[in-house]
Motif scaffolding. Structure first.
Motif, PDB file in Angstrom:
ATOM      1  N   THR A  76      12.171   2.084   1.123  1.00  0.00           N
ATOM      2  CA  THR A  76      11.161   2.152   0.072  1.00  0.00           C
ATOM      3  C   THR A  76      11.479   1.103  -0.986  1.00  0.00           C
ATOM      4  N   LEU A  77      10.479   0.770  -1.802  1.00  0.00           N
ATOM      5  CA  LEU A  77      10.749  -0.180  -2.883  1.00  0.00           C
ATOM      6  C   LEU A  77      11.856   0.341  -3.787  1.00  0.00           C
ATOM      7  N   ALA A  78      11.831   1.631  -4.072  1.00  0.00           N
ATOM      8  CA  ALA A  78      12.867   2.210  -4.935  1.00  0.00           C
ATOM      9  C   ALA A  78      14.238   2.116  -4.283  1.00  0.00           C
ATOM     10  N   GLY A  79      14.323   2.450  -3.018  1.00  0.00           N
ATOM     11  CA  GLY A  79      15.600   2.370  -2.306  1.00  0.00           C
ATOM     12  C   GLY A  79      16.118   0.945  -2.219  1.00  0.00           C
ATOM     13  N   LEU A 116       9.570  -7.346   1.909  1.00  0.00           N
ATOM     14  CA  LEU A 116       8.199  -7.622   2.350  1.00  0.00           C
ATOM     15  C   LEU A 116       7.622  -6.460   3.153  1.00  0.00           C
ATOM     16  N   ARG A 117       8.439  -5.846   4.004  1.00  0.00           N
ATOM     17  CA  ARG A 117       7.956  -4.687   4.777  1.00  0.00           C
ATOM     18  C   ARG A 117       7.551  -3.553   3.851  1.00  0.00           C
ATOM     19  N   ALA A 118       8.405  -3.237   2.873  1.00  0.00           N
ATOM     20  CA  ALA A 118       8.092  -2.144   1.946  1.00  0.00           C
ATOM     21  C   ALA A 118       6.852  -2.475   1.121  1.00  0.00           C
ATOM     22  N   ALA A 119       6.740  -3.714   0.684  1.00  0.00           N
ATOM     23  CA  ALA A 119       5.567  -4.124  -0.090  1.00  0.00           C
ATOM     24  C   ALA A 119       4.306  -4.028   0.767  1.00  0.00           C
ATOM     25  N   ARG A 120       4.395  -4.461   2.010  1.00  0.00           N
ATOM     26  CA  ARG A 120       3.246  -4.386   2.920  1.00  0.00           C
ATOM     27  C   ARG A 120       2.803  -2.940   3.110  1.00  0.00           C
ATOM     28  N   VAL A 123       0.866  -2.135  -0.308  1.00  0.00           N
ATOM     29  CA  VAL A 123      -0.330  -2.864  -0.742  1.00  0.00           C
ATOM     30  C   VAL A 123      -1.080  -3.552   0.385  1.00  0.00           C
ATOM     31  N   GLY A 124      -0.559  -3.532   1.578  1.00  0.00           N
ATOM     32  CA  GLY A 124      -1.210  -4.216   2.689  1.00  0.00           C
ATOM     33  C   GLY A 124      -0.726  -5.646   2.837  1.00  0.00           C
ATOM     34  N   GLU A 125      -1.119  -6.229   3.950  1.00  0.00           N
ATOM     35  CA  GLU A 125      -0.651  -7.568   4.309  1.00  0.00           C
ATOM     36  C   GLU A 125      -1.079  -8.632   3.303  1.00  0.00           C
ATOM     37  N   ALA A 131       3.454  -8.582  -4.164  1.00  0.00           N
ATOM     38  CA  ALA A 131       4.145  -7.353  -4.553  1.00  0.00           C
ATOM     39  C   ALA A 131       5.660  -7.507  -4.422  1.00  0.00           C
ATOM     40  N   ALA A 132       6.115  -8.141  -3.352  1.00  0.00           N
ATOM     41  CA  ALA A 132       7.552  -8.353  -3.159  1.00  0.00           C
ATOM     42  C   ALA A 132       8.114  -9.246  -4.259  1.00  0.00           C
ATOM     43  N   ARG A 133       7.359 -10.266  -4.623  1.00  0.00           N
ATOM     44  CA  ARG A 133       7.811 -11.149  -5.707  1.00  0.00           C
ATOM     45  C   ARG A 133       7.862 -10.409  -7.036  1.00  0.00           C
TER      46      ARG A 133
END
Length: 174
Positions: A76-79, A116-120, A123-125, A131-133
């Motif tokens: 997850t983004l938090a993790g 990038l996987r968590a962001a995808r 928020v989607g591709e 989002a990752a940035r």
């Protein structure tokens, strides 16, 4: 008959990473590394072209370690943000080095995959890179200020970090 190898590239990199954490990049010299691995400085040049190449190897090893830690997080983004912060606190000089070494773009790209996987997922591709940035820039800024002792207005820094993670994740979900 060739002389036997008295050290390996892995030992050289490990010694360099240890020296980096002890005294920052200026402490990482070919002489200091050679002393740490028990060979004369000219012997290092059989494995490493020069100090710049050694510093790049340290950045690559750092990126590999950080990438493994991010992959081992809960995804997850938090993790990911927590794993990123924990790494920075354990290896602050290596963390700083990642963002200062020219030529380290490829190792940093490897580190970005789990983010990038968590962001995808959130928020989607189409907006995953943005989002990752956002997360990476915020977390890097927060952690850099934290390591520098720049938060001087009081309050709980851990709580502030968690608040930031929650707000960013909530904002990205909308």
């Amino acid at each position: 008959m060739p002389t036997p190898d008295r050290t390996s590239l892995a030992e050289i990199v490990a010694a360099g990473r240890d020296l980096l954490e002890v005294g920052g990049p200026s402490r990482v010299t070919m002489q200091a590394v050679s002393e740490r691995v028990g060979v004369r400085a000219p012997s290092l040049y059989k494995r490493v072209r020069d100090r710049d190449a050694l510093i790049l190897l340290l950045a690559e090893a750092t990126a590999d370690e950080l990438g493994a830690r991010l992959e081992a997080s809960d995804g997850t983004l938090a993790g990911l943000a927590r794993a990123y912060r924990a790494f920075a606190h354990e290896r602050p000089e290596a963390f700083r080095l990642l963002f200062t070494v020219s030529g380290a773009a490829e190792p940093l790209a490897r580190v970005s995959a789990p983010v990038l996987r968590a962001a995808r997922d959130l928020v989607g591709e189409a907006r995953a890179l943005d989002a990752a940035r956002l997360l990476t820039a915020w977390a890097t800024g927060h952690i850099s200020m934290e390591l520098a002792g720049a938060f001087r207005l009081g309050g709980d820094i851990d709580e502030a970090f968690e608040f930031g993670i929650q707000r960013i994740a909530a904002g990205l979900r909308t």
